[in-house]
Design a protein around this motif. Structure first.
Motif, PDB file in Angstrom:
ATOM      1  N   ALA A 128      53.988 -40.068  14.107  1.00  0.00           N
ATOM      2  CA  ALA A 128      52.843 -39.978  13.714  1.00  0.00           C
ATOM      3  C   ALA A 128      51.960 -38.799  13.577  1.00  0.00           C
ATOM      4  O   ALA A 128      51.316 -38.440  12.604  1.00  0.00           O
ATOM      5  N   SER A 129      52.264 -37.792  14.610  1.00  0.00           N
ATOM      6  CA  SER A 129      51.563 -36.817  14.572  1.00  0.00           C
ATOM      7  C   SER A 129      52.241 -35.730  13.614  1.00  0.00           C
ATOM      8  O   SER A 129      51.409 -35.065  12.809  1.00  0.00           O
ATOM      9  N   ALA A 130      53.474 -35.538  13.177  1.00  0.00           N
ATOM     10  CA  ALA A 130      54.246 -35.073  12.086  1.00  0.00           C
ATOM     11  C   ALA A 130      53.704 -35.304  10.823  1.00  0.00           C
ATOM     12  O   ALA A 130      53.372 -34.488   9.994  1.00  0.00           O
ATOM     13  N   ARG A 131      53.498 -36.711  10.787  1.00  0.00           N
ATOM     14  CA  ARG A 131      53.187 -37.128   9.394  1.00  0.00           C
ATOM     15  C   ARG A 131      51.878 -36.697   9.141  1.00  0.00           C
ATOM     16  O   ARG A 131      51.268 -36.331   8.158  1.00  0.00           O
ATOM     17  N   ALA A 132      50.933 -36.981  10.216  1.00  0.00           N
ATOM     18  CA  ALA A 132      49.456 -36.530   9.975  1.00  0.00           C
ATOM     19  C   ALA A 132      49.459 -34.925   9.602  1.00  0.00           C
ATOM     20  O   ALA A 132      48.712 -34.686   8.758  1.00  0.00           O
ATOM     21  N   GLU A 133      50.228 -34.092  10.202  1.00  0.00           N
ATOM     22  CA  GLU A 133      50.362 -32.704   9.727  1.00  0.00           C
ATOM     23  C   GLU A 133      50.638 -32.302   8.381  1.00  0.00           C
ATOM     24  O   GLU A 133      50.035 -31.648   7.780  1.00  0.00           O
ATOM     25  N   LEU A 134      51.590 -33.249   8.086  1.00  0.00           N
ATOM     26  CA  LEU A 134      52.049 -33.056   6.446  1.00  0.00           C
ATOM     27  C   LEU A 134      50.971 -33.623   5.802  1.00  0.00           C
ATOM     28  O   LEU A 134      50.529 -32.986   4.654  1.00  0.00           O
ATOM     29  N   LEU A 135      50.537 -34.876   5.858  1.00  0.00           N
ATOM     30  CA  LEU A 135      49.365 -35.273   5.117  1.00  0.00           C
ATOM     31  C   LEU A 135      48.089 -34.507   5.141  1.00  0.00           C
ATOM     32  O   LEU A 135      47.494 -34.446   3.890  1.00  0.00           O
ATOM     33  N   LEU A 136      47.656 -33.843   6.245  1.00  0.00           N
ATOM     34  CA  LEU A 136      46.577 -32.833   5.928  1.00  0.00           C
ATOM     35  C   LEU A 136      46.637 -31.899   4.927  1.00  0.00           C
ATOM     36  O   LEU A 136      45.853 -31.620   4.389  1.00  0.00           O
ATOM     37  N   ALA A 137      47.960 -31.478   4.698  1.00  0.00           N
ATOM     38  CA  ALA A 137      48.208 -30.433   3.651  1.00  0.00           C
ATOM     39  C   ALA A 137      48.413 -31.069   2.441  1.00  0.00           C
ATOM     40  O   ALA A 137      47.969 -30.408   1.305  1.00  0.00           O
ATOM     41  N   GLN A 138      49.069 -32.317   2.299  1.00  0.00           N
ATOM     42  CA  GLN A 138      49.489 -32.708   0.959  1.00  0.00           C
ATOM     43  C   GLN A 138      48.859 -33.770   0.537  1.00  0.00           C
ATOM     44  O   GLN A 138      48.893 -34.102  -0.632  1.00  0.00           O
ATOM     45  N   GLY A 139      48.224 -34.464   1.369  1.00  0.00           N
ATOM     46  CA  GLY A 139      47.695 -35.986   1.175  1.00  0.00           C
ATOM     47  C   GLY A 139      46.340 -35.983   0.262  1.00  0.00           C
ATOM     48  O   GLY A 139      45.824 -34.893   0.162  1.00  0.00           O
ATOM     49  N   THR A 140      46.150 -37.168  -0.269  1.00  0.00           N
ATOM     50  CA  THR A 140      44.930 -37.480  -0.736  1.00  0.00           C
ATOM     51  C   THR A 140      43.542 -37.132   0.188  1.00  0.00           C
ATOM     52  O   THR A 140      43.755 -37.055   1.392  1.00  0.00           O
ATOM     53  N   GLN A 141      42.309 -37.667  -0.130  1.00  0.00           N
ATOM     54  CA  GLN A 141      41.295 -37.420   0.725  1.00  0.00           C
ATOM     55  C   GLN A 141      41.228 -38.323   1.958  1.00  0.00           C
ATOM     56  O   GLN A 141      41.170 -38.121   2.840  1.00  0.00           O
ATOM     57  N   PRO A 161      46.082 -24.189  15.038  1.00  0.00           N
ATOM     58  CA  PRO A 161      46.157 -23.262  13.709  1.00  0.00           C
ATOM     59  C   PRO A 161      46.091 -24.137  12.511  1.00  0.00           C
ATOM     60  O   PRO A 161      45.570 -23.816  11.594  1.00  0.00           O
ATOM     61  N   VAL A 162      47.001 -25.266  12.566  1.00  0.00           N
ATOM     62  CA  VAL A 162      46.884 -26.042  11.304  1.00  0.00           C
ATOM     63  C   VAL A 162      45.396 -26.466  11.002  1.00  0.00           C
ATOM     64  O   VAL A 162      45.125 -26.545   9.653  1.00  0.00           O
ATOM     65  N   LEU A 163      44.477 -26.979  11.959  1.00  0.00           N
ATOM     66  CA  LEU A 163      43.204 -27.403  11.694  1.00  0.00           C
ATOM     67  C   LEU A 163      42.321 -26.446  11.221  1.00  0.00           C
ATOM     68  O   LEU A 163      41.574 -26.381  10.219  1.00  0.00           O
ATOM     69  N   ASP A 164      42.760 -25.145  11.734  1.00  0.00           N
ATOM     70  CA  ASP A 164      41.896 -23.993  11.628  1.00  0.00           C
ATOM     71  C   ASP A 164      42.198 -23.646   9.928  1.00  0.00           C
ATOM     72  O   ASP A 164      41.274 -23.182   9.029  1.00  0.00           O
ATOM     73  N   LYS A 165      43.401 -23.665   9.794  1.00  0.00           N
ATOM     74  CA  LYS A 165      43.601 -23.441   8.259  1.00  0.00           C
ATOM     75  C   LYS A 165      43.059 -24.419   7.320  1.00  0.00           C
ATOM     76  O   LYS A 165      42.361 -24.172   6.251  1.00  0.00           O
TER      77      LYS A 165
END
Lengths: 548, 442
Positions: A128-141, A161-165
């Motif tokens: 679930a966490s990994a998918r969230a990480e990917l979706l944050l970059a690629q997903g829809t709003q 760092p992901v969030l900061d980005k």
């Protein structure tokens, strides 16, 4: 050689652990050397092909970090049990064949010896966490918003760092609130690098503003986390106390909702009895079984709809309502015509005979459907819950509440506004007079009993969503139903409503205080004392015909 | 998987040789002539009506299948086995009455039956008075060791304790806070007493343990599930240990789903939910929830496959599930057959004496051995519920765990052992006072 040595060391370490700390062997049994050596620079897909949860988790984490477009497909396949492992890599099973998860190419079809990648709750969590990480970059709003909720619910320091980005990305402007909340959650979690005191305190304030159980959980943990500044911990402790206070206030409202929800189940199951017992005076011990028949009708309708008109499957529950009404009502008329009508005016015999009918119905269902429960699914639109302020309203309970009100209203209309209702009231109030006026009392009796039974069937449809559908279903409701009708006052629909509310809210009010078992006992004692003083219930029916 | 000490292995080899010779002789005779003579009767004491029928009717069927298979193999001691089926109708006093009838009227060689500890406790005096043999196939709370009972289900240390160990392990989520939710009767209460003592011995504080009991057949779980949710929001990983019995499980899990609790948030470890119970549930919201048993239908071994095939053939229903208590009966029945063959008679005293030390392969691998305290060794599995209502094994004990009659975590019973072999011959031997306390159950 080195690999073998490492594997050996790994196995030894495993065997030395004092408890039973050993994973189940994979299916099919894995060679022990697969025990993924920690330093091998294999990629995420090789990791996931392992039979060991540690390696699979590492693979999932790596996929999340990778940011690859294909990684998402692999993770989704894993969740759906469509990810197969073999030959040190993983394949996604599609409708047409196998796709190599790493390359996205079609895999040769003759691959044998593949096994599904194993899942446990730890893998699911990482997934679930990994998918969230990917979706944050690629997903829809919307997907990004869900991803942030997931990150906040399970904060992980590595995600910072992901969030900061993401915060720096101008396309995330509308998500700034969620992003900051998720960031605050991470800052207050174990493993996070300590930040400036002002930032820590801001994080506490941000989480506190959210309120609710999740915030309380996060802050309770923060209040004991040593790497955080003492002031932060103190602030977190205070925030927990303040959230607790609010939760407690909402808690009373929540108990009230539970009480009203239990009342509506009680009312639904008692309404049919309020007709057969309350209006006609028949002690119908088979009432619970008529509910059970309604529940089994739901099951049958669901099966038939799924088999013949799958497009309507989500609405089979609604289709089941009229069917259950007709089936239970018809069965009720049959019982009335074949058994009950010979026993009017002999309550004890009616009691015994209808009890016999109830046993016959139970055993008949047991013979046809088996003694075990049958599965009635809850349609998607009835599942889950939503928040109303600090209240958590489960959809299915709300639906049952509304349904109970609707049935009550419809029943009142039938009794007060239709010729059948008029006849029914006339016959109950003064049977001989009604007969002299030309009312066919026998027909009215059968229809009245059918109406009560049909409503029991409707109640059966409703309880199939919250209780188990088994031959014993009816026994769980018969006593409560009689309790409601007697307590409310025989022959009075509004009395039943009041009694259901009193019993439901009283029961749910007592449960948090003294427990379910003692609460039930206390409630029964109170009802007995009340009936002692007012044998005709809360709202006794008055009138000359009734007295005789 | 097991590594028995060399001596017992040698004894075992000797025994298997003897047993296979006996079996060969048996099949020879079967080929020559069907088993003949006075049948050996066994009693089946399982409810076929009432609330327990949901679980027990299946056990009656599996016993009939086992008897049928044994008779095809030539019966026992050359005689056919005949099953006497009675229906105690989920009614505790009736269990005792029917047990008396089986022992004194039907003169059965042994009885296979009971479900829930209440039923076992009600027949116990009858079996002790008439010196019968009872095989009890269901997991139970321990704290009992009767000479006349063989406990083929799990004792707490073969189910509850390993399950808690798993929840506290990294794979299990590293739970620090525990909600013990149960139905209000003897099994959950005693199990929770043991678990509470065990958790405390592992350093779990009182404030991190929540205990809640509900009446039989509880159908409205809203308050309790929301209490669990609140209990789980103290910043520590929380797990639920459920000893909820039978029918009440469905509304419990439905409420968990409705309130949005998933296995990754708050895992629920159940001790009474098996394949049979899941057959009546929509398992989708339950995926990942846990159960601890000594057998799962999904475990892929040749013995289990052929057992399931036999079962489907016998019941003429390819969808009937198998479950843990069924395997317990399979083990118990085969152990009894071995004991009768070893003793050469069905005489109760001789069979009881012959039982201790016998070994029977489990359906899922490993060996069940009868211990001096009349419990057996069992592997422990943790399974996760799958969408299809089956369990996926995520963890298992590396060796079989020997059943403990008396819990070492409860102060009153910590120094008690049961040993029905000479010279101790006592169900509750006090190792401190070096004396037998007489009564065989707590």
């Amino acid at each position: 050689m080195r690999k073998a040595l490492l594997a050996l060391a790994f196995c030894t370490a495993l065997a030395c652990q004092p408890a039973y700390a050993q994973e189940a062997p994979a299916l099919p049994p894995a060679a022990p050397s697969v025990a993924a050596p920690v330093q091998t620079p294999a990629d995420a897909y090789t990791d996931m092909a392992s039979t060991h949860f540690d390696a699979i988790i590492r693979g999932v984490e790596r996929l999340g970090r990778s940011g690859e477009a294909r990684a998402l497909a692999a993770l989704q396949a894993l969740e759906a049990h469509k990810l197969l492992a073999g030959n040190d890599t993983v394949y996604i099973r599609t409708d047409t064949g196998l796709v190599d998860a790493r390359t996205g190419q079609n895999a040769p079809a003759d691959l044998t010896g593949l096994h599904p990648v194993r899942l446990n709750n730890r893998v699911r969590q990482t997934l679930a966490s990994a998918r969230a990480e990917l979706l944050l970059a690629q997903g829809t709003q919307a997907e990004r918003r869900d991803a942030l909720a997931q990150i906040q619910a399970h904060p992980d320091a590595a995600m910072l760092p992901v969030l900061d980005k993401a915060l720096a990305d101008p396309s995330n402007k509308s998500l700034a609130g969620s992003l900051n909340a998720a960031r605050a959650a991470i800052l207050l979690s174990p493993g996070a690098q300590p930040v400036a005191l002002s930032e820590q305190l801001a994080a506490v304030a941000a989480i506190k503003a959210q309120g609710g159980l999740a915030a309380k959980s996060l802050l309770s943990r923060a209040a004991t986390l040593v790497p955080l500044a003492p002031q932060t911990r103190e602030a977190a402790g205070k925030a927990v106390a303040s959230i607790d206070f609010r939760l407690k206030l909402w808690g009373y409202g929540q108990d009230l909702f539970y009480g009203v929800s239990l009342s509506s189940v009680l009312l639904l199951s008692a309404m049919g009895l309020a007709i057969t017992f309350g209006v006609m005076g028949v002690i119908n011990m088979a009432h619970g079984e008529l509910m059970m028949v309604g529940a089994y009708t739901t099951f049958m309708v669901e099966r038939l709809v799924a088999a013949y008109i799958p497009a309507l499957a989500p609405f089979s529950l609604i289709l089941a309502l009229p069917v259950a009404f007709v089936v239970s009502g018809g069965l009720g008329i049959l019982i009335e015509r074949s058994v009950i009508r010979f026993l009017y005016g002999r309550p004890l015999e009616t009691l015994l005979a209808s009890w016999g009918v109830s046993l016959i119905l139970q055993q008949a269902i047991r013979s046809v459907f088996g003694p075990t429960n049958v599965a009635v699914t809850t349609p998607g639109w009835l599942g889950g819950s939503f928040a109303l302020g600090g209240l958590e309203i489960t959809t299915v309970r709300l639906a049952i509440f509304l349904f109970a009100i609707a049935v009550m209203a419809a029943l009142t209309l039938v009794l007060k506004r239709t010729p059948l209702g008029l006849h029914m009231r006339a016959v109950t109030q003064n049977r001989r007079m009604a007969a002299l006026m030309g009312i066919r009392t026998a027909r009215v009796d059968a229809l009245t009993f059918g109406l009560g039974s049909g409503i029991a069937g409707l109640a059966g449809v409703a309880v199939s969503q919250i209780d188990n559908v088994s031959p014993n279903l009816g026994q769980g409701y018969i006593i409560d139903s009689f309790l409601v009708v007697v307590f409310g006052g025989v022959g009075n629909l509004w009395g039943s409503l009041a009694a259901a509310l009193a019993l439901g809210i009283g029961g749910k009010g007592l449960e948090p205080l003294i427990g379910a078992v003692s609460g039930k006992i206390l409630l029964l004692v109170l009802v007995i004392l009340f009936i002692q003083r007012h044998p005709r219930g809360m709202f006794p029916m008055r009138g000359r015909g009734i007295e005789s | 998987m097991t590594r028995p000490p060399p001596l017992s292995r040698r004894a075992f080899t000797r025994f298997t040789l003897a047993a296979s010779a006996a079996m060969l002789a048996g099949t020879d005779r079967a080929r020559a002539a069907a088993p003949s003579g006075e049948p050996i009767r066994i009693g089946i004491l399982h409810s076929l009506s009432g609330t327990l029928a949901i679980s027990e009717a299946t056990l009656k069927d599996v016993m009939l299948m086992l008897v049928d298979i044994q008779n095809r193999k030539g019966g026992l001691l050359g005689r056919p086995i005949e099953a006497v089926v009675v229906d105690p109708a989920s009614n505790w006093p009736l269990f005792a009455e029917k047990a008396r009838q089986l022992l004194s009227v039907d003169k059965v060689a042994s009885v296979f039956g009971c479900w829930t500890s209440v039923s076992r406790k009600s027949v116990l005096p009858v079996f002790e008075e008439l010196n019968g043999i009872l095989f009890y196939p269901v997991q139970y709370e321990g704290q009992e060791c009767s000479r006349n009972v063989f406990y083929t289900g799990a004792a707490p240390n073969q189910q509850a304790i390993p399950a808690v160990d798993y929840l506290m392990s990294e794979d299990g989520g590293g739970a620090k806070r525990f909600a013990l939710i149960g139905t209000d009767y003897v099994y959950p209460r005693t199990t929770n007493q043991i678990l509470q003592a065990y958790l405390k011995s592992k350093g779990v504080a009182d404030a991190d343990i929540m205990i809640n009991y509900t009446p039989f057949g509880q159908s409205d779980w809203q308050t309790i599930v929301s209490q669990v949710k609140a209990f789980g929001s103290a910043g520590k990983k929380t797990a639920v240990i459920s000893t909820i019995n039978g029918d009440a499980n469905v509304p419990f899990y439905k409420e968990l789903g409705a309130q949005g609790i998933t296995a990754t948030d708050i895992p629920v470890m159940a001790f009474s939910v098996g394949e049979e119970e899941l057959a009546g549930m929509d398992a989708k919201p339950l995926v990942g929830q846990l159960a601890a048993w000594n057998y799962f239908e999904s475990i892929d071994t040749p013995a289990n496959k052929s057992f399931i095939a036999d079962w489907h053939k016998f019941t003429k229903n390819p969808k009937r599930t198998t479950n843990d208590p069924m395997e317990a009966h399979y083990i118990g029945f085969n152990l009894w057959v071995q004991a009768v063959e070893k003793a050469g008679t069905t005489d109760h005293d001789k069979v009881i004496a012959a039982m201790v030390g016998l070994r029977q392969p489990n359906l899922t691998g490993g060996i069940a051995q009868v211990l001096p305290n009349h419990h057996i060794t069992k592997p422990v599995y943790i399974g996760e519920i799958q969408e299809d209502g089956q369990f996926n094994v995520v963890w298992q004990t590396p060796h079989e765990v020997p059943g403990q009659a008396w819990s070492p975590y409860v102060p009153e019973t910590a120094h008690l052992t049961g040993d029905w072999t000479a010279p101790v011959n006592c169900g509750n031997y006090d190792t401190q006072k070096k004396a037998c306390l007489g009564s065989h159950h707590a």
